[in-house]
Design an enzyme around this catalytic site. Structure first.
Site, PDB file in Angstrom:
ATOM      1  N   LYS A  53       0.840  -1.203   0.000  1.00  4.73           N
ATOM      2  CA  LYS A  53       0.000   0.000   0.000  1.00  4.73           C
ATOM      3  C   LYS A  53       0.877   1.255   0.000  1.00  4.73           C
ATOM      4  O   LYS A  53       0.573   2.234  -0.687  1.00  4.73           O
ATOM      5  CB  LYS A  53      -0.945  -0.020   1.215  1.00  4.73           C
ATOM      6  CG  LYS A  53      -2.035  -1.084   1.055  1.00  4.73           C
ATOM      7  CD  LYS A  53      -2.806  -1.373   2.328  1.00  4.73           C
ATOM      8  CE  LYS A  53      -3.757  -2.547   2.097  1.00  4.73           C
ATOM      9  NZ  LYS A  53      -4.440  -3.022   3.308  1.00  4.73           N
ATOM     10  N   GLN A  97      -4.518  -1.527   9.604  1.00  2.00           N
ATOM     11  CA  GLN A  97      -4.446  -2.892   9.062  1.00  2.00           C
ATOM     12  C   GLN A  97      -5.001  -3.893  10.077  1.00  2.00           C
ATOM     13  O   GLN A  97      -4.633  -3.856  11.255  1.00  2.00           O
ATOM     14  CB  GLN A  97      -2.981  -3.227   8.728  1.00  2.00           C
ATOM     15  CG  GLN A  97      -2.792  -4.527   7.997  1.00  2.00           C
ATOM     16  CD  GLN A  97      -3.353  -4.505   6.586  1.00  2.00           C
ATOM     17  OE1 GLN A  97      -3.188  -3.555   5.837  1.00  2.00           O
ATOM     18  NE2 GLN A  97      -4.041  -5.573   6.210  1.00  2.00           N
ATOM     19  N   ASP A 120     -10.947   2.675   3.904  1.00  2.00           N
ATOM     20  CA  ASP A 120     -11.242   1.247   3.760  1.00  2.00           C
ATOM     21  C   ASP A 120     -12.744   1.018   3.580  1.00  2.00           C
ATOM     22  O   ASP A 120     -13.166  -0.055   3.159  1.00  2.00           O
ATOM     23  CB  ASP A 120     -10.793   0.488   5.021  1.00  2.00           C
ATOM     24  CG  ASP A 120      -9.487  -0.269   4.812  1.00  2.00           C
ATOM     25  OD1 ASP A 120      -9.176  -0.583   3.653  1.00  2.00           O
ATOM     26  OD2 ASP A 120      -8.803  -0.545   5.819  1.00  2.00           O
TER      27      ASP A 120
END
Ligand code: NAP
Length: 312
Positions: A53, A97, A120
């Site tokens: 990412k 994460q 997200d």
């Protein structure tokens, strides 16, 4: 043999588009979009995802702010960091994460992220906006699935779609997006009866189960489109670990199109994360302060402006 949907190429195209948007924003004197990534602990798979990412952010010109914290980090310390990032004007997107260490309540942490920075798309506010067709930030993997589907079926309206899996991060949001695109959607899960028969009736199958080679060739009718979300690590014939999806890829060659694993949904998830970050940065610059997404340039998901998932 059906088409193999090249997720890497489609992700690259989306990244190029995102980069062009970043360049235009910076040229117009707007702040460069920034993405804060939080990794707690040293889970090797999470470490790889975070590195991908960060690298992808650099490719499209998004600033990344890496926050790597030890596994011993307390929930309060993590929440303090999120508070700081929520208030930081250089940060337009925050990604924490998962999985998080067991002593941290992931739901609590993810809900602490301001919805307009939740790139997200996991926050209940964004999930609710998706459900009601009112914009918001769409979850990355489901958005990637829809873009892959759009590459082979420009208008899926009226098709029978089957989503296997009902998780909050993949199955449910994909199902809502398919509904918004006009599909007749079935959501299957571990209690579904005679899943192969349900699958055989379906024009589109999205597999998000987490079981290697779960969807077999004789479940797929000729001409169906199969999108494989699964990422499963198994031992290969040479004893080395390899990645496989939830679909027996070699058995579905009679499909109209199928995504490979790796090289299908995975790259799209990252490209969509950056796309969401840039959309969040654009939306942060104006519009209704009570509704930061209201004027977002891309509130349309993928099919048809404003269509969303209107289900009234
Ligand atoms: P999850 O939370 O474990 O959900 C799995 C779903 O599969 C559940 O709804 C479960 O049903 C269903 N299921 C399990 N066994 C089944 C069976 N025998 N028949 C029918 N349904 C069954 O997983 P997830 O987070 O959604 O992820 C799914 C897969 O996608 C995993 O392989 C994951 O690694 C992968 N993934 C990939 C990406 C990407 O970027 N490519 C992103 C996220 C996830 P119940 O609800 O009844 O238990």
């Amino acid at each position: 043999m059906g088409e193999i949907i090249d997720g890497r190429a489609i992700a690259r195209e989306l990244e190029e588009q995102t980069k062009a948007e970043v360049d235009a924003m910076v040229a117009a004197g707007r702040p460069r979009p920034g993405l804060a990534v939080i990794l707690v602990g040293d889970d090797p798979a999470s470490d790889v995802y975070v590195s991908h990412k960060v690298k992808a952010s650099a490719r499209v010109g998004v600033r990344s702010f890496e926050n790597r914290l030890p596994a011993s980090t307390s929930q309060d310390e993590l929440l303090e960091l999120i508070d700081r990032l929520n208030a930081d004007r250089e940060v337009h997107g925050i990604l924490c994460q998962v999985p998080l260490p067991g002593h941290i309540d992931a739901r609590h942490v993810l809900e602490a992220i301001r919805p307009e920075k939740d790139v997200d798309g996991f926050h209940p506010m964004n999930a609710g906006r998706l459900m009601t067709g009112t914009g918001g930030i769409p979850a990355c993997t489901p958005l990637g699935v829809m873009k892959l589907l759009a590459s082979v079926v420009p208008d899926p309206s009226g098709l029978d779609a089957l989503v296997i899996g009902r998780s909050n991060i993949v199955g449910k949001p994909v199902a809502i997006m398919l509904l918004g695109a006009g599909c007749t959607v079935t959501i299957a899960h571990s209690r579904t009866r005679d899943l192969p028969a349900v699958a055989r009736r379906s024009d589109v199958i999205v597999a998000a189960v987490g079981i290697p080679r779960f969807v077999r060739g004789d479940w797929v009718k000729p001409g169906a489109v199969v999108i494989d979300v699964g990422i499963n690590r198994i031992a290969g014939e040479d004893g080395k670990a390899k990645l496989v999806g939830d679909v027996a890829f070699d058995e579905v060659q009679h499909a109209k199109a199928v995504t490979p694993v790796p090289g299908g949904v995975g790259p799209m998830t990252i490209a969509c994360l950056l796309h969401n970050t840039v959309q969040a940065a654009m939306a942060s610059g104006g519009g209704d302060p009570r509704d930061p997404f209201h004027d977002a340039p891309d509130s349309s998901l993928i099919y048809g402006a404003g269509e969303g998932a209107s289900v009234e």
